[in-house]
Design an enzyme around this catalytic site. Structure first.
Site, PDB file in Angstrom:
ATOM      1  N   ARG A  59      33.334  17.017  28.142  1.00  0.00           N
ATOM      2  CA  ARG A  59      33.113  17.958  27.038  1.00  0.00           C
ATOM      3  C   ARG A  59      32.784  17.203  25.738  1.00  0.00           C
ATOM      4  O   ARG A  59      32.091  17.717  24.869  1.00  0.00           O
ATOM      5  CB  ARG A  59      34.329  18.874  26.842  1.00  0.00           C
ATOM      6  CG  ARG A  59      34.231  19.750  25.600  1.00  0.00           C
ATOM      7  CD  ARG A  59      35.087  21.008  25.653  1.00  0.00           C
ATOM      8  NE  ARG A  59      36.415  20.798  26.150  1.00  0.00           N
ATOM      9  CZ  ARG A  59      37.436  20.252  25.487  1.00  0.00           C
ATOM     10  NH1 ARG A  59      37.268  19.831  24.242  1.00  0.00           N
ATOM     11  NH2 ARG A  59      38.618  20.120  26.047  1.00  0.00           N
ATOM     12  N   TYR A 112      14.282  33.157  13.726  1.00  0.00           N
ATOM     13  CA  TYR A 112      14.394  33.637  15.107  1.00  0.00           C
ATOM     14  C   TYR A 112      15.439  34.779  15.167  1.00  0.00           C
ATOM     15  O   TYR A 112      16.452  34.727  14.453  1.00  0.00           O
ATOM     16  CB  TYR A 112      14.807  32.448  15.998  1.00  0.00           C
ATOM     17  CG  TYR A 112      15.284  32.846  17.345  1.00  0.00           C
ATOM     18  CD1 TYR A 112      14.433  33.494  18.236  1.00  0.00           C
ATOM     19  CD2 TYR A 112      16.592  32.594  17.754  1.00  0.00           C
ATOM     20  CE1 TYR A 112      14.877  33.874  19.488  1.00  0.00           C
ATOM     21  CE2 TYR A 112      17.035  32.969  19.004  1.00  0.00           C
ATOM     22  CZ  TYR A 112      16.174  33.617  19.860  1.00  0.00           C
ATOM     23  OH  TYR A 112      16.609  34.005  21.099  1.00  0.00           O
ATOM     24  N   ASP A 184      15.198  24.416  11.191  1.00  0.00           N
ATOM     25  CA  ASP A 184      14.935  24.611  12.618  1.00  0.00           C
ATOM     26  C   ASP A 184      13.494  24.182  12.880  1.00  0.00           C
ATOM     27  O   ASP A 184      12.549  24.817  12.410  1.00  0.00           O
ATOM     28  CB  ASP A 184      15.158  26.084  12.989  1.00  0.00           C
ATOM     29  CG  ASP A 184      14.959  26.351  14.487  1.00  0.00           C
ATOM     30  OD1 ASP A 184      14.204  25.599  15.127  1.00  0.00           O
ATOM     31  OD2 ASP A 184      15.533  27.334  14.990  1.00  0.00           O
ATOM     32  N   LYS A 209      12.849  24.640  24.575  1.00  0.00           N
ATOM     33  CA  LYS A 209      11.437  24.994  24.351  1.00  0.00           C
ATOM     34  C   LYS A 209      10.523  23.777  24.534  1.00  0.00           C
ATOM     35  O   LYS A 209      10.409  23.282  25.620  1.00  0.00           O
ATOM     36  CB  LYS A 209      11.292  25.610  22.954  1.00  0.00           C
ATOM     37  CG  LYS A 209      12.343  26.680  22.629  1.00  0.00           C
ATOM     38  CD  LYS A 209      12.282  27.838  23.578  1.00  0.00           C
ATOM     39  CE  LYS A 209      13.347  28.877  23.217  1.00  0.00           C
ATOM     40  NZ  LYS A 209      13.583  29.828  24.272  1.00  0.00           N
TER      41      LYS A 209
HETATM   42  C1  LIG Z   1      12.945  28.950  16.599  1.00  0.00           C
HETATM   43  C2  LIG Z   1      14.060  29.120  17.589  1.00  0.00           C
HETATM   44  N1  LIG Z   1      15.268  28.594  17.319  1.00  0.00           N
HETATM   45  C3  LIG Z   1      16.301  28.728  18.171  1.00  0.00           C
HETATM   46  C4  LIG Z   1      16.172  29.426  19.353  1.00  0.00           C
HETATM   47  C5  LIG Z   1      17.340  29.570  20.266  1.00  0.00           C
HETATM   48  O1  LIG Z   1      17.246  28.700  21.363  1.00  0.00           O
HETATM   49  P1  LIG Z   1      18.010  28.906  22.745  1.00  0.00           P
HETATM   50  O2  LIG Z   1      17.337  30.015  23.467  1.00  0.00           O
HETATM   51  O3  LIG Z   1      17.885  27.568  23.411  1.00  0.00           O
HETATM   52  O4  LIG Z   1      19.418  29.255  22.418  1.00  0.00           O
HETATM   53  C6  LIG Z   1      14.932  29.980  19.686  1.00  0.00           C
HETATM   54  C7  LIG Z   1      14.768  30.736  20.939  1.00  0.00           C
HETATM   55  O5  LIG Z   1      13.717  31.277  21.235  1.00  0.00           O
HETATM   56  C8  LIG Z   1      13.846  29.837  18.779  1.00  0.00           C
HETATM   57  O6  LIG Z   1      12.646  30.361  19.038  1.00  0.00           O
END
Ligand SMILES: Cc1ncc(COP(=O)(O)O)c(C=O)c1O
Length: 400
Positions: A59, A112, A184, A209
């Site tokens: 962990r 998001y 992000d 992604k």
């Molecule tokens: C810009 C962005 N940040 C964060 C996330 C969240 O990622 P996760 O699905 O791996 O939790 C996404 C998911 O589509 C995203 O598009």
């Protein structure tokens, strides 16, 4: 390899792996062991208290996971990185590490959907004030930041309408107000953009992604200074949103081709955006690489390329979307992005499914908006595929 002078593609292939290779293997192993044993009690104690390098329990740390973190921190030009089970875990754990009741956070309306839910549902529940500004209205963000905030949280390009925020300008405003500036960079990728070099304190990715790139592993990561990352790591090691070693391996393997995939995805996105602009049924095309995009100049300044994500709005809204998308042969209709296959989906069923139609409208997301994550296919085939799907929709419109 820690040579910071190497080019991005060379780093993507080599960086961060050497310390984790065993028995002459050329590839990082997947270490699935939950615990690590010690015969020497003093050594065990020293590792447990962090005085000596090593692993105690899965962990907290794991060699495969650490190799992924090391590669990413080098690609982002950061001192340190810590990883998570998903991108959302990276975001929520980072916010929870620093925010306490009574604090204030400034962000934008276009993050998001999951991130937006944290801002609108979960943070207010903890008595944390959230100020969400119009994305692209830099003056408004500066005004809100000047009022005082613990964190300035940005996402650029945004999901799904690919709006751009000037990271350098916002980082200056954040620093002046004593705020942590968090970006992000999931849509940007380290290949196209490095927020830390532009003044950000922390960079977050959904590794699910573009980093992984093959839609077969979930993960998240935060990069920044040793001091900040250690704090976030401590929150994560106790709260437990740890990256799985098998996921770390898959993402690490995917990252070896990150630069090649992203280059092709950017090329495909630009060509597809220009093609979509020629279609009468298309109301609007959103891609920061287009000179008509309202934030094109900022994108040009801070990104090395414009990314593999674009979106477009069709005339006829949801009905047209329903007729068009099932006709595409070379696209997954799915709630994902950044994969080698082209992936399409309406924002109302993917990124912003958590929002009401009113909330989506307030964010400038039409119900007929289709998000495209470009894959690495040959673009001629993708355009031919869209062409036949548009022809089908146009023939239906004539019948109606
Ligand atoms: C810009 C962005 N940040 C964060 C996330 C969240 O990622 P996760 O699905 O791996 O939790 C996404 C998911 O589509 C995203 O598009």
């Amino acid at each position: 390899m820690t040579n910071t002078d190497a080019k991005m593609g060379t780093k993507a292939v080599w960086a961060g792996e050497k310390d984790y290779l065993v028995h002459g293997a050329t590839q990082v192993p997947v270490v699935l062991s939950v615990a690590y044993g010690y015969d020497d009690m003093d050594e065990w104690y020293d590792v447990a208290i962090g005085k000596k390098k090593g692993h105690i329990y899965g962990r907290n740390t794991n060699p495969t996971v650490q190799a992924f973190e090391d590669k990413l921190k080098i690609l982002e030009g950061a001192e340190a990185a810590t990883s998570f089970s998903t991108g959302m875990a990276a975001i929520s754990n980072t916010l929870s590490t620093f925010l306490v009741p009574g604090d204030r956070i400034v962000s934008i309306k276009d993050t998001y959907g999951g991130t937006n839910k944290i801002f609108t549902e979960f943070l207010p529940r903890q008595e944390i004030e959230v100020a969400l500004c119009e994305t692209g209205n830099h003056e408004q963000i500066e005004r809100e930041v000047e009022k005082g905030c613990k964190i300035l949280y940005l996402e650029t390009p945004t999901n799904p309408t690919v709006k751009i925020t000037d990271i350098e300008r916002m980082a200056k405003a954040g620093k002046a107000a004593g705020a942590l500036v968090v970006v992000d960079n999931t849509f940007g990728t380290p290949i196209n953009q490095n927020p830390i070099a532009l003044g950000a304190d922390l960079v977050i990715h959904s590794a699910t992604k573009f980093l992984g790139g093959h839609a077969d592993a979930l993960g998240g990561v935060v990069c920044g200074s040793q001091e900040l990352v250690e704090k976030i790591y401590h929150f994560r090691e106790i709260n437990g949103a740890t990256m799985d070693p098998m996921a770390a391996y898959l993402i690490l393997r995917g990252m070896k081709t990150l630069h090649l995939r992203v280059r092709q995805q950017c090329d495909n996105a630009m060509t597809l955006a220009k093609y979509l602009q020629t279609k009468e049924i298309v109301e609007a095309v959103y891609y920061p690489g287009l000179e008509t995009h309202p934030h094109h100049d900022i994108a040009k300044k801070q990104m090395r390329n414009f990314g593999g994500m674009l979106s477009f709005a069709v005339k006829g809204g949801v009905d047209t979307v329903r007729d068009l998308l099932p006709k595409l042969q070379y696209a997954n209709r799915a709630a994902n992005l950044g994969a080698v296959e082209t992936t399409v989906g309406p924002a109302r069923t993917t990124s912003h499914v958590e929002c009401t139609p009113e909330e989506r409208a307030a964010m400038g997301i039409p119900e007929g908006l289709i998000r495209i994550s470009c894959g690495i296919e040959e673009i001629e085939d993708i355009i031919a595929d869209f062409d036949q799907a548009f022809n089908h929709v146009e023939s239906l419109l004539k019948v109606k």
